[in-house]
Write a protein that holds these residues in place. Structure first.
Motif, PDB file in Angstrom:
ATOM      1  N   GLY A   1      -6.621   9.702  48.797  1.00  0.00           N
ATOM      2  CA  GLY A   1      -5.962   8.549  48.195  1.00  0.00           C
ATOM      3  C   GLY A   1      -6.512   7.230  48.698  1.00  0.00           C
ATOM      4  O   GLY A   1      -6.479   6.233  47.994  1.00  0.00           O
ATOM      5  N   VAL A   2      -7.026   7.203  49.910  1.00  0.00           N
ATOM      6  CA  VAL A   2      -7.554   5.960  50.457  1.00  0.00           C
ATOM      7  C   VAL A   2      -8.912   5.602  49.853  1.00  0.00           C
ATOM      8  O   VAL A   2      -9.377   4.488  50.017  1.00  0.00           O
ATOM      9  CB  VAL A   2      -7.673   6.028  51.992  1.00  0.00           C
ATOM     10  CG1 VAL A   2      -6.322   6.222  52.631  1.00  0.00           C
ATOM     11  CG2 VAL A   2      -8.621   7.121  52.419  1.00  0.00           C
ATOM     12  N   TRP A   3      -9.534   6.523  49.154  1.00  0.00           N
ATOM     13  CA  TRP A   3     -10.838   6.254  48.543  1.00  0.00           C
ATOM     14  C   TRP A   3     -10.686   5.582  47.183  1.00  0.00           C
ATOM     15  O   TRP A   3     -11.663   5.318  46.512  1.00  0.00           O
ATOM     16  CB  TRP A   3     -11.627   7.552  48.386  1.00  0.00           C
ATOM     17  CG  TRP A   3     -12.009   8.147  49.689  1.00  0.00           C
ATOM     18  CD1 TRP A   3     -11.315   9.079  50.394  1.00  0.00           C
ATOM     19  CD2 TRP A   3     -13.153   7.845  50.473  1.00  0.00           C
ATOM     20  NE1 TRP A   3     -11.947   9.390  51.559  1.00  0.00           N
ATOM     21  CE2 TRP A   3     -13.090   8.641  51.629  1.00  0.00           C
ATOM     22  CE3 TRP A   3     -14.229   6.987  50.316  1.00  0.00           C
ATOM     23  CZ2 TRP A   3     -14.055   8.595  52.621  1.00  0.00           C
ATOM     24  CZ3 TRP A   3     -15.193   6.951  51.303  1.00  0.00           C
ATOM     25  CH2 TRP A   3     -15.101   7.748  52.435  1.00  0.00           C
ATOM     26  N   SER A   4      -9.466   5.302  46.757  1.00  0.00           N
ATOM     27  CA  SER A   4      -9.256   4.716  45.429  1.00  0.00           C
ATOM     28  C   SER A   4      -9.348   3.196  45.451  1.00  0.00           C
ATOM     29  O   SER A   4      -9.031   2.557  44.458  1.00  0.00           O
ATOM     30  CB  SER A   4      -7.892   5.145  44.892  1.00  0.00           C
ATOM     31  OG  SER A   4      -6.865   4.619  45.704  1.00  0.00           O
ATOM     32  N   THR A   5      -9.769   2.604  46.538  1.00  0.00           N
ATOM     33  CA  THR A   5      -9.837   1.147  46.654  1.00  0.00           C
ATOM     34  C   THR A   5     -10.748   0.546  45.591  1.00  0.00           C
ATOM     35  O   THR A   5     -10.451  -0.513  45.042  1.00  0.00           O
ATOM     36  CB  THR A   5     -10.351   0.758  48.054  1.00  0.00           C
ATOM     37  OG1 THR A   5      -9.529   1.394  49.015  1.00  0.00           O
ATOM     38  CG2 THR A   5     -10.313  -0.724  48.248  1.00  0.00           C
ATOM     39  N   ILE A   6     -11.833   1.197  45.301  1.00  0.00           N
ATOM     40  CA  ILE A   6     -12.794   0.648  44.336  1.00  0.00           C
ATOM     41  C   ILE A   6     -12.161   0.480  42.955  1.00  0.00           C
ATOM     42  O   ILE A   6     -12.495  -0.438  42.221  1.00  0.00           O
ATOM     43  CB  ILE A   6     -14.069   1.532  44.271  1.00  0.00           C
ATOM     44  CG1 ILE A   6     -15.190   0.814  43.529  1.00  0.00           C
ATOM     45  CG2 ILE A   6     -13.814   2.837  43.602  1.00  0.00           C
ATOM     46  CD1 ILE A   6     -16.063   0.053  44.418  1.00  0.00           C
ATOM     47  N   THR A   7     -11.217   1.348  42.608  1.00  0.00           N
ATOM     48  CA  THR A   7     -10.573   1.238  41.297  1.00  0.00           C
ATOM     49  C   THR A   7      -9.567   0.098  41.253  1.00  0.00           C
ATOM     50  O   THR A   7      -9.194  -0.349  40.173  1.00  0.00           O
ATOM     51  CB  THR A   7      -9.859   2.550  40.934  1.00  0.00           C
ATOM     52  OG1 THR A   7      -8.844   2.816  41.910  1.00  0.00           O
ATOM     53  CG2 THR A   7     -10.843   3.702  40.869  1.00  0.00           C
ATOM     54  N   GLU A   8      -9.145  -0.385  42.410  1.00  0.00           N
ATOM     55  CA  GLU A   8      -8.151  -1.452  42.463  1.00  0.00           C
ATOM     56  C   GLU A   8      -8.778  -2.841  42.586  1.00  0.00           C
ATOM     57  O   GLU A   8      -8.054  -3.837  42.630  1.00  0.00           O
ATOM     58  CB  GLU A   8      -7.202  -1.207  43.639  1.00  0.00           C
ATOM     59  CG  GLU A   8      -6.433   0.090  43.500  1.00  0.00           C
ATOM     60  CD  GLU A   8      -5.669   0.448  44.761  1.00  0.00           C
ATOM     61  OE1 GLU A   8      -5.679  -0.369  45.704  1.00  0.00           O
ATOM     62  OE2 GLU A   8      -5.075   1.528  44.798  1.00  0.00           O
ATOM     63  N   LEU A   9     -10.091  -2.942  42.662  1.00  0.00           N
ATOM     64  CA  LEU A   9     -10.741  -4.238  42.803  1.00  0.00           C
ATOM     65  C   LEU A   9     -10.535  -5.129  41.580  1.00  0.00           C
ATOM     66  O   LEU A   9     -10.531  -6.352  41.694  1.00  0.00           O
ATOM     67  CB  LEU A   9     -12.226  -4.063  43.083  1.00  0.00           C
ATOM     68  CG  LEU A   9     -12.573  -3.568  44.486  1.00  0.00           C
ATOM     69  CD1 LEU A   9     -14.073  -3.360  44.604  1.00  0.00           C
ATOM     70  CD2 LEU A   9     -12.088  -4.524  45.537  1.00  0.00           C
ATOM     71  N   GLY A  10     -10.365  -4.528  40.414  1.00  0.00           N
ATOM     72  CA  GLY A  10     -10.139  -5.313  39.209  1.00  0.00           C
ATOM     73  C   GLY A  10      -8.801  -6.025  39.202  1.00  0.00           C
ATOM     74  O   GLY A  10      -8.588  -6.959  38.429  1.00  0.00           O
ATOM     75  N   ASP A  11      -7.886  -5.630  40.055  1.00  0.00           N
ATOM     76  CA  ASP A  11      -6.561  -6.247  40.115  1.00  0.00           C
ATOM     77  C   ASP A  11      -6.535  -7.499  40.984  1.00  0.00           C
ATOM     78  O   ASP A  11      -5.498  -8.147  41.089  1.00  0.00           O
ATOM     79  CB  ASP A  11      -5.539  -5.238  40.667  1.00  0.00           C
ATOM     80  CG  ASP A  11      -5.416  -4.010  39.781  1.00  0.00           C
ATOM     81  OD1 ASP A  11      -5.750  -4.112  38.580  1.00  0.00           O
ATOM     82  OD2 ASP A  11      -4.993  -2.957  40.293  1.00  0.00           O
ATOM     83  N   LEU A  12      -7.653  -7.827  41.625  1.00  0.00           N
ATOM     84  CA  LEU A  12      -7.696  -8.995  42.499  1.00  0.00           C
ATOM     85  C   LEU A  12      -7.719 -10.288  41.704  1.00  0.00           C
ATOM     86  O   LEU A  12      -8.369 -10.388  40.659  1.00  0.00           O
ATOM     87  CB  LEU A  12      -8.928  -8.949  43.389  1.00  0.00           C
ATOM     88  CG  LEU A  12      -8.943  -7.903  44.489  1.00  0.00           C
ATOM     89  CD1 LEU A  12     -10.283  -7.906  45.181  1.00  0.00           C
ATOM     90  CD2 LEU A  12      -7.834  -8.142  45.476  1.00  0.00           C
ATOM     91  N   ALA A  13      -7.026 -11.288  42.224  1.00  0.00           N
ATOM     92  CA  ALA A  13      -7.072 -12.616  41.611  1.00  0.00           C
ATOM     93  C   ALA A  13      -8.382 -13.294  41.998  1.00  0.00           C
ATOM     94  O   ALA A  13      -8.960 -13.023  43.047  1.00  0.00           O
ATOM     95  CB  ALA A  13      -5.886 -13.446  42.094  1.00  0.00           C
ATOM     96  N   SER A  14      -8.858 -14.180  41.138  1.00  0.00           N
ATOM     97  CA  SER A  14     -10.158 -14.826  41.385  1.00  0.00           C
ATOM     98  C   SER A  14     -10.124 -15.688  42.645  1.00  0.00           C
ATOM     99  O   SER A  14     -11.136 -15.798  43.346  1.00  0.00           O
ATOM    100  CB  SER A  14     -10.574 -15.654  40.175  1.00  0.00           C
ATOM    101  OG  SER A  14      -9.586 -16.630  39.893  1.00  0.00           O
ATOM    102  N   GLU A  15      -8.981 -16.316  42.964  1.00  0.00           N
ATOM    103  CA  GLU A  15      -8.935 -17.126  44.189  1.00  0.00           C
ATOM    104  C   GLU A  15      -9.060 -16.249  45.438  1.00  0.00           C
ATOM    105  O   GLU A  15      -9.604 -16.691  46.450  1.00  0.00           O
ATOM    106  CB  GLU A  15      -7.672 -17.989  44.263  1.00  0.00           C
ATOM    107  CG  GLU A  15      -6.376 -17.218  44.224  1.00  0.00           C
ATOM    108  CD  GLU A  15      -5.785 -17.102  42.819  1.00  0.00           C
ATOM    109  OE1 GLU A  15      -4.667 -16.585  42.734  1.00  0.00           O
ATOM    110  OE2 GLU A  15      -6.416 -17.502  41.851  1.00  0.00           O
ATOM    111  N   ASP A  16      -8.587 -14.997  45.374  1.00  0.00           N
ATOM    112  CA  ASP A  16      -8.753 -14.087  46.508  1.00  0.00           C
ATOM    113  C   ASP A  16     -10.223 -13.759  46.746  1.00  0.00           C
ATOM    114  O   ASP A  16     -10.661 -13.625  47.882  1.00  0.00           O
ATOM    115  CB  ASP A  16      -7.963 -12.791  46.284  1.00  0.00           C
ATOM    116  CG  ASP A  16      -6.467 -13.022  46.296  1.00  0.00           C
ATOM    117  OD1 ASP A  16      -6.027 -14.040  46.867  1.00  0.00           O
ATOM    118  OD2 ASP A  16      -5.739 -12.190  45.724  1.00  0.00           O
TER     119      ASP A  16
END
Length: 191
Positions: free
Chosen positions: A118-133
Motif C-alpha cells: 500500500g505504501v507504493w501507491s504514492t506515485i498514483t496520488e501525485l496528481g492530487d497535489l495542488a500546484s502551490e505545493d
C-alpha cells in the motif's frame, strides 16, 4: 561527524531499551522471571554490540598488521566489517534455552507482502497535489540537489587519494549526468 554521532546515540538508546522489555515483547509466559530475562536480553545485546565494534575495528586496522601479505591485509581491511556483521548475526542465534522472544528480534515484513504494498501507491496520488505545493517543494529540491553535488564531489575526491592509485577516468562526469537525469525524472513526475 554529526551523522555518526546520531547513529551512536540511536545505538545507545537501542541498547538501553533492550533492558526494558515488557511481557508483550516475549512470546511465552515467563512469570516472575521477567526481570532476569530483561537482564539476559540486555547483556546479550551489549555483548554482541561490543564484540561487533571491536572485531570491526580490528579488521579495519588490518592494513597495519605484520602478518599476511599486503593484498590479503587490504582485503581483510576492506571487507572485514561486513564479515563481522555476518559473524555476529550468526552468533546472536547461539543463545539457547530461552523463552521465545529472547533475544528480541526485528519483525521484518517482506517488501512485496500485501500489508506493505500500500505504501507504493504514492506515485498514483501525485496528481492530487495542488500546484502551490509543487512550487513549495522546489526549495527543498534545490537544497537536496546542491547537497548531492557536494557529497559526490567529496566522495569522488576521497576515492581518488594516492593510496588507491587511481587516475581520473573518462566516466568521472558521467555519473553527474546520470544524477541530473534522475533528478529531472523525479521532478517531472509531479504534474
Amino acid at each position: 561527524m554529526l551523522i555518526a554521532l546520531l547513529f551512536v546515540q540511536a545505538a545507545i538508546r537501542g541498547l538501553i531499551d533492550e533492558f526494558d522489555l515488557d511481557e508483550s515483547d516475549i512470546n511465552e509466559d515467563v512469570g516472575d522471571t521477567l526481570n532476569i530475562w530483561n537482564q539476559v536480553n540486555g547483556l546479550w545485546a551489549l555483548l554482541l554490540a561490543a564484540g561487533l565494534c571491536l572485531l570491526s575495528l580490528l579488521f579495519v586496522g588490518a592494513r597495519d598488521w605484520r602478518f599476511f601479505i599486503g593484498p590479503v591485509r587490504a582485503f581483510i581491511s576492506d571487507y572485514g566489517p561486513p564479515v563481522a556483521v555476518v559473524i555476529f548475526t550468526g552468533l546472536s542465534y547461539a543463545l539457547r534455552k530461552t523463552p521465545d522472544g529472547i533475544p528480541v528480534r526485528l519483525d521484518v515484513n517482506q517488501v512485496y507482502d500485501s500489508s506493505e504494498t500500500g505504501v507504493w501507491s504514492t506515485i498514483t496520488e501525485l496528481g492530487d497535489l495542488a500546484s502551490e505545493d509543487i512550487f513549495i517543494a522546489i526549495v527543498p529540491a534545490i537544497i537536496i540537489t546542491v547537497l548531492f553535488y557536494f557529497d559526490h564531489n567529496v566522495s569522488a575526491q576521497l576515492a581518488q587519494v594516492k593510496e588507491f592509485r587511481l587516475e581520473k577516468p573518462p566516466a568521472y562526469h558521467y555519473d553527474f549526468f546520470l544524477e541530473v537525469c534522475a533528478l529531472t525524472v523525479v521532478a517531472d513526475m509531479a504534474p
